[in-house]
Design a protein around this motif. Structure first.
Motif, PDB file in Angstrom:
ATOM      1  N   HIS A 111      19.202  -2.586 -85.289  1.00 43.06           N
ATOM      2  CA  HIS A 111      20.204  -1.783 -84.611  1.00 43.06           C
ATOM      3  C   HIS A 111      21.587  -2.392 -84.752  1.00 43.06           C
ATOM      4  O   HIS A 111      22.582  -1.690 -84.958  1.00 43.06           O
ATOM      5  CB  HIS A 111      19.826  -1.642 -83.127  1.00 43.06           C
ATOM      6  CG  HIS A 111      20.865  -0.903 -82.327  1.00 43.06           C
ATOM      7  ND1 HIS A 111      21.907  -1.542 -81.673  1.00 43.06           N
ATOM      8  CD2 HIS A 111      21.023   0.429 -82.090  1.00 43.06           C
ATOM      9  CE1 HIS A 111      22.653  -0.640 -81.083  1.00 43.06           C
ATOM     10  NE2 HIS A 111      22.139   0.569 -81.294  1.00 43.06           N
ATOM     11  N   GLU A 170      20.146 -13.651 -75.042  1.00 38.26           N
ATOM     12  CA  GLU A 170      18.746 -13.330 -74.739  1.00 38.26           C
ATOM     13  C   GLU A 170      17.808 -14.432 -75.231  1.00 38.26           C
ATOM     14  O   GLU A 170      16.866 -14.840 -74.536  1.00 38.26           O
ATOM     15  CB  GLU A 170      18.369 -11.984 -75.364  1.00 38.26           C
ATOM     16  CG  GLU A 170      18.992 -10.784 -74.671  1.00 38.26           C
ATOM     17  CD  GLU A 170      18.541  -9.485 -75.298  1.00 38.26           C
ATOM     18  OE1 GLU A 170      17.712  -9.547 -76.237  1.00 38.26           O
ATOM     19  OE2 GLU A 170      18.995  -8.422 -74.858  1.00 38.26           O
ATOM     20  N   ALA A 229       4.987  -7.428 -79.574  1.00 38.66           N
ATOM     21  CA  ALA A 229       5.967  -6.531 -78.970  1.00 38.66           C
ATOM     22  C   ALA A 229       7.352  -7.173 -78.939  1.00 38.66           C
ATOM     23  O   ALA A 229       8.373  -6.523 -79.194  1.00 38.66           O
ATOM     24  CB  ALA A 229       5.520  -6.147 -77.559  1.00 38.66           C
ATOM     25  N   GLU A 230       7.377  -8.472 -78.619  1.00 38.70           N
ATOM     26  CA  GLU A 230       8.665  -9.162 -78.575  1.00 38.70           C
ATOM     27  C   GLU A 230       9.296  -9.228 -79.965  1.00 38.70           C
ATOM     28  O   GLU A 230      10.505  -9.016 -80.121  1.00 38.70           O
ATOM     29  CB  GLU A 230       8.468 -10.573 -78.005  1.00 38.70           C
ATOM     30  CG  GLU A 230       9.769 -11.332 -77.835  1.00 38.70           C
ATOM     31  CD  GLU A 230       9.546 -12.690 -77.224  1.00 38.70           C
ATOM     32  OE1 GLU A 230      10.521 -13.433 -77.062  1.00 38.70           O
ATOM     33  OE2 GLU A 230       8.375 -13.011 -76.921  1.00 38.70           O
ATOM     34  N   GLU A 231       8.473  -9.538 -80.981  1.00 41.72           N
ATOM     35  CA  GLU A 231       9.005  -9.577 -82.344  1.00 41.72           C
ATOM     36  C   GLU A 231       9.490  -8.189 -82.786  1.00 41.72           C
ATOM     37  O   GLU A 231      10.521  -8.064 -83.461  1.00 41.72           O
ATOM     38  CB  GLU A 231       7.930 -10.094 -83.297  1.00 41.72           C
ATOM     39  CG  GLU A 231       7.605 -11.569 -83.133  1.00 41.72           C
ATOM     40  CD  GLU A 231       8.803 -12.449 -83.458  1.00 41.72           C
ATOM     41  OE1 GLU A 231       9.627 -12.043 -84.311  1.00 41.72           O
ATOM     42  OE2 GLU A 231       8.928 -13.522 -82.845  1.00 41.72           O
ATOM     43  N   ARG A 232       8.746  -7.165 -82.387  1.00 42.13           N
ATOM     44  CA  ARG A 232       9.186  -5.805 -82.743  1.00 42.13           C
ATOM     45  C   ARG A 232      10.500  -5.469 -82.044  1.00 42.13           C
ATOM     46  O   ARG A 232      11.387  -4.839 -82.643  1.00 42.13           O
ATOM     47  CB  ARG A 232       8.116  -4.793 -82.360  1.00 42.13           C
ATOM     48  CG  ARG A 232       6.881  -4.858 -83.251  1.00 42.13           C
ATOM     49  CD  ARG A 232       5.826  -3.885 -82.788  1.00 42.13           C
ATOM     50  NE  ARG A 232       4.668  -3.907 -83.676  1.00 42.13           N
ATOM     51  CZ  ARG A 232       3.562  -3.199 -83.466  1.00 42.13           C
ATOM     52  NH1 ARG A 232       3.469  -2.413 -82.394  1.00 42.13           N
ATOM     53  NH2 ARG A 232       2.552  -3.275 -84.316  1.00 42.13           N
ATOM     54  N   SER A 233      10.615  -5.889 -80.769  1.00 41.47           N
ATOM     55  CA  SER A 233      11.873  -5.647 -80.060  1.00 41.47           C
ATOM     56  C   SER A 233      13.024  -6.392 -80.724  1.00 41.47           C
ATOM     57  O   SER A 233      14.128  -5.862 -80.870  1.00 41.47           O
ATOM     58  CB  SER A 233      11.717  -6.086 -78.600  1.00 41.47           C
ATOM     59  OG  SER A 233      12.939  -5.941 -77.911  1.00 41.47           O
ATOM     60  N   LEU A 234      12.736  -7.650 -81.124  1.00 42.58           N
ATOM     61  CA  LEU A 234      13.766  -8.425 -81.805  1.00 42.58           C
ATOM     62  C   LEU A 234      14.160  -7.768 -83.129  1.00 42.58           C
ATOM     63  O   LEU A 234      15.344  -7.660 -83.476  1.00 42.58           O
ATOM     64  CB  LEU A 234      13.258  -9.848 -82.040  1.00 42.58           C
ATOM     65  CG  LEU A 234      14.162 -10.761 -82.857  1.00 42.58           C
ATOM     66  CD1 LEU A 234      15.496 -10.973 -82.149  1.00 42.58           C
ATOM     67  CD2 LEU A 234      13.471 -12.096 -83.113  1.00 42.58           C
ATOM     68  N   ALA A 282      13.863  -4.654 -83.831  1.00 39.46           N
ATOM     69  CA  ALA A 282      14.627  -3.425 -83.546  1.00 39.46           C
ATOM     70  C   ALA A 282      16.078  -3.744 -83.212  1.00 39.46           C
ATOM     71  O   ALA A 282      17.007  -3.050 -83.657  1.00 39.46           O
ATOM     72  CB  ALA A 282      13.965  -2.679 -82.386  1.00 39.46           C
ATOM     73  N   ARG A 283      16.294  -4.839 -82.416  1.00 41.68           N
ATOM     74  CA  ARG A 283      17.672  -5.204 -82.106  1.00 41.68           C
ATOM     75  C   ARG A 283      18.430  -5.629 -83.356  1.00 41.68           C
ATOM     76  O   ARG A 283      19.595  -5.289 -83.538  1.00 41.68           O
ATOM     77  CB  ARG A 283      17.672  -6.331 -81.062  1.00 41.68           C
ATOM     78  CG  ARG A 283      17.236  -5.896 -79.677  1.00 41.68           C
ATOM     79  CD  ARG A 283      17.660  -6.916 -78.638  1.00 41.68           C
ATOM     80  NE  ARG A 283      17.118  -8.255 -78.937  1.00 41.68           N
ATOM     81  CZ  ARG A 283      15.966  -8.710 -78.463  1.00 41.68           C
ATOM     82  NH1 ARG A 283      15.224  -7.934 -77.690  1.00 41.68           N
ATOM     83  NH2 ARG A 283      15.558  -9.916 -78.770  1.00 41.68           N
TER      84      ARG A 283
END
Length: 645
Positions: A430, A591, A419-424, A426-427
């Motif tokens: 983005h 972050e 999840a953290e890698e996916r969030s990273l 995504a950022r």
């Protein structure tokens, strides 16, 4: 009641007897010797009578009457001395009938001769000589009688001495025999028994034949040997018990070690359950075993693994609702139970009874007051659960619960990492590609409007903007690919930094340098990844916004890790950039720094370039990693899978 004499009494009596005999023999010898000395002195005194008789004859012929009377008086003293004796000299006449007759003859003859010799008219010479010769012959007979008596005493003394010699020999032999029987032989037997006892023959005993000291010693030795043998047997029994206890403990430790090894090597819940059910069945000696997993609400139990279970039982009891049968006890009643399976036992499912099982043992799998499942052991005979076996099985089950919870925590960690890698990701998308695509979307709309109006200038300008935007988007995609494929070294971050700068120099044509200052412990791998990503973010900002021709990276290892990225670009006013801005990647860098406890500082001014500094905390890298892992492995409220039948 008469008591037998002791050894001391026997030895004292024997010694006293020997002493009395010796004293008697010595006294008798002294007495006989004294008598012989007295007889010899009497012989000498009798010889003096002969000499005095000769002098008397001379005195009668030459001396006056007074001298004759004096000589006669001395003669009377000698005779009286022979008659009475003198103990002080000693002088004794060994009186016998012969000696007394001879002595009486001497006295009578002397009395007759004295009466004639001391008169006023002494006899003539011939008569005196005749009387003197008769007296001397009488004295010689007296002496001969004494010598015969002395010879008899001497012969008796010699015989007595021979007798005493023989008696001494007999006494010595008797003393040696008695000593051997009463002392030497018992001592030798005691020594031999002691030697056998010392060699390990604890059954050695001595016969008690007497009530003396050696009999008491033998009885005491037998008591000592009996006590020693009993102590040795008891000690052997205790050693066997301790050995058996240690063997049981070793088996328990081996079983727990095997469970721990299985928990550390099993990669999935199914492998863990299958290995555990085989081990617990072997340890408990069960005919079959099963491991069941319960959902978080404890509504049902699912069979994870079984060993020795009949196929019909495994298929029929694959999923059980809680409390429907002997297996699958509710959480409120979860405890280790031994359940006999008899014809009168009420069971909802007949599989275990049909399989021939007579006893079932259920052990709950619990972790922190939460019921994870249940272990079931099946026996085809009645079983009594000992406390040791119960403790061992419960300890193994606790290891199983810890391993299950560990697998769950590992799965949650992997899920959180994904999840953290996916969030990273995504950022990253983005901040780079998404913004470029939004810009391209706007330019496409402007191009459509320009074409619709026939405005060639705006059309060409939009086409140019689209071309530039596509190129930037393509460059961002390549940078992201390089960014996510970068790996760190387990020992030092220097090689990863050099690879990153080499790629950056190849893509942008900017000159780069890397400086490493000081020495320190290597960073943990996850910390290296975060630092490397922050350095890549800083380089990306240099490429996009600085217009620089040179980038310098300086790394300080001591006293704390510090990474500095310095460019010679146009710079900017840091006060004009909001802290939460993501346009230049500062938000992403902060972050990442927050995850490892680092601090990001940006120093820049228009026309003076930009310096980005990442400083790690002063705590040891291992502690920083431990704190990061502890934060990552904190309990997360993730619903468990729901099993359905």
């Amino acid at each position: 009641m008469r008591t037998k004499p002791t050894l001391t009494t026997k030895l004292l009596a024997m010694g006293a007897g020997f002493l009395l005999v010796a004293l008697a023999s010595i006294g008798l010898t002294l007495w006989v010797t004294w008598k012989l000395e007295g007889g010899a002195a009497a012989v000498n005194e009798a010889g003096r009578l002969r000499m005095n008789m000769l002098r008397m004859v001379l005195v009668l012929q030459t001396e006056p009457p007074a001298a004759v009377q004096e000589r006669a008086r001395q003669f009377d003293v000698s005779l009286d001395l022979l008659r009475t004796g003198d103990p002080s000299r000693p002088l004794f006449v060994p009186w016998s009938h012969e000696t007394r007759t001879r002595f009486d003859g001497i006295r009578s003859q002397w009395a007759v001769a004295r009466a004639g010799w001391v008169s006023s008219l002494p006899p003539d010479r011939a008569q005196i000589l005749a009387e003197a010769d008769a007296f001397v012959q009488q004295v010689d007979g007296f002496v001969d009688a004494i010598e015969i008596q002395i010879a008899g005493w001497t012969a008796a003394l010699h015989l007595f001495q021979l007798f005493m010699m023989a008696l001494a020999i007999v006494a010595a032999v008797t003393f040696m025999a008695v000593s051997y029987l009463l002392v030497i032989n018992p001592v030798a037997r005691l020594q031999q028994a002691q030697a056998r006892l010392r060699q390990g023959e604890l059954g050695t005993r001595l016969p008690v034949d007497t009530d003396d000291e050696f009999g008491q010693l033998s009885a005491g030795f037998n008591l000592m040997a009996h006590a020693l043998q009993a102590s040795h047997d008891e000690l052997e029994h205790k050693v066997r018990e301790k050995t058996a206890s240690i063997a049981v403990q070793n088996q328990r430790l081996a079983a727990l070690y095997e469970v721990s090894a299985l928990a550390s090597t099993a990669g999935s819940l199914e492998l863990l359950a299958q290995g555990f059910v085989q081990q617990i069945r072997r340890v408990a000696g069960a005919d079959a075993a099963a491991v069941r997993w319960s959902n978080e609400a404890n509504e049902r139990y699912v069979l994870l693994a079984g060993d020795g279970l009949p196929r019909t039982m495994a298929e029929g009891e694959h999923c059980l609702h809680t409390g429907t049968c002997l297996c699958g006890q509710p959480q409120a009643q979860a405890r280790t139970r031994v359940i006999p399976i008899t014809p009168s036992t009420a069971v909802a499912l007949p599989h275990c009874r049909e399989a021939g099982f007579e006893t079932m043992v259920t052990i709950p799998v619990q972790m922190q007051q939460r019921l994870l499942g249940e272990v079931d052991l099946f026996f085809r005979s009645p079983v009594e659960m000992t406390d040791e076996l119960r403790d061992l099985l419960e300890a193994m089950t606790r290891h199983l619960a810890s391993a299950m919870e560990g697998l769950r925590a590992t799965a949650l960690e992997r899920e959180a990492a994904v999840a953290e890698e996916r969030s990273l990701l995504a950022r990253e998308l983005h901040d780079s590609i998404a913004q470029s695509l939004a810009f391209l979307k706007i330019q496409t709309q402007l191009l459509r409007d320009a074409v619709a109006r026939g405005d060639e200038v705006k059309r060409d300008r939009s086409i140019g903007e689209l071309d530039v935007g596509v190129r930037e988007c393509y460059s961002d995609v390549r940078e992201l690919l390089v960014h996510f494929r970068t790996r760190t070294s387990e020992e030092d971050i220097e090689s990863a930094l050099r690879a990153t700068l080499s790629k950056f120099e190849h893509q942008t044509g900017m000159a780069t340098t890397l400086g490493m200052v000081g020495h320190g412990l290597p960073l943990a791998q996850d910390v290296q990844i975060q630092v490397l990503h922050m350095v890549q973010e800083a380089l990306s900002n240099v490429r996009k916004h600085s217009g620089a021709t040179r980038v310098d990276v300086l790394v300080h290892r001591h006293p704390r890790w510090r990474f500095e990225v310095q460019d010679n670009g146009t710079g900017f006013d840091t006060a004009s950039v909001p802290p939460d801005s993501l346009h230049v990647g500062l938000g992403i860098m902060r972050e990442r720094a927050q995850h490892i406890g680092a601090v990001v500082q940006v120093e820049s001014a228009p026309g003076q370039g930009t310096r980005v500094c990442v400083e790690l905390p002063s705590v040891a890298p291992a502690q920083a990693v431990a704190s990061t892992q502890a934060a990552a492995s904190a309990p997360v409220a993730v619903p468990q899978p729901v099993f359905t039948s």
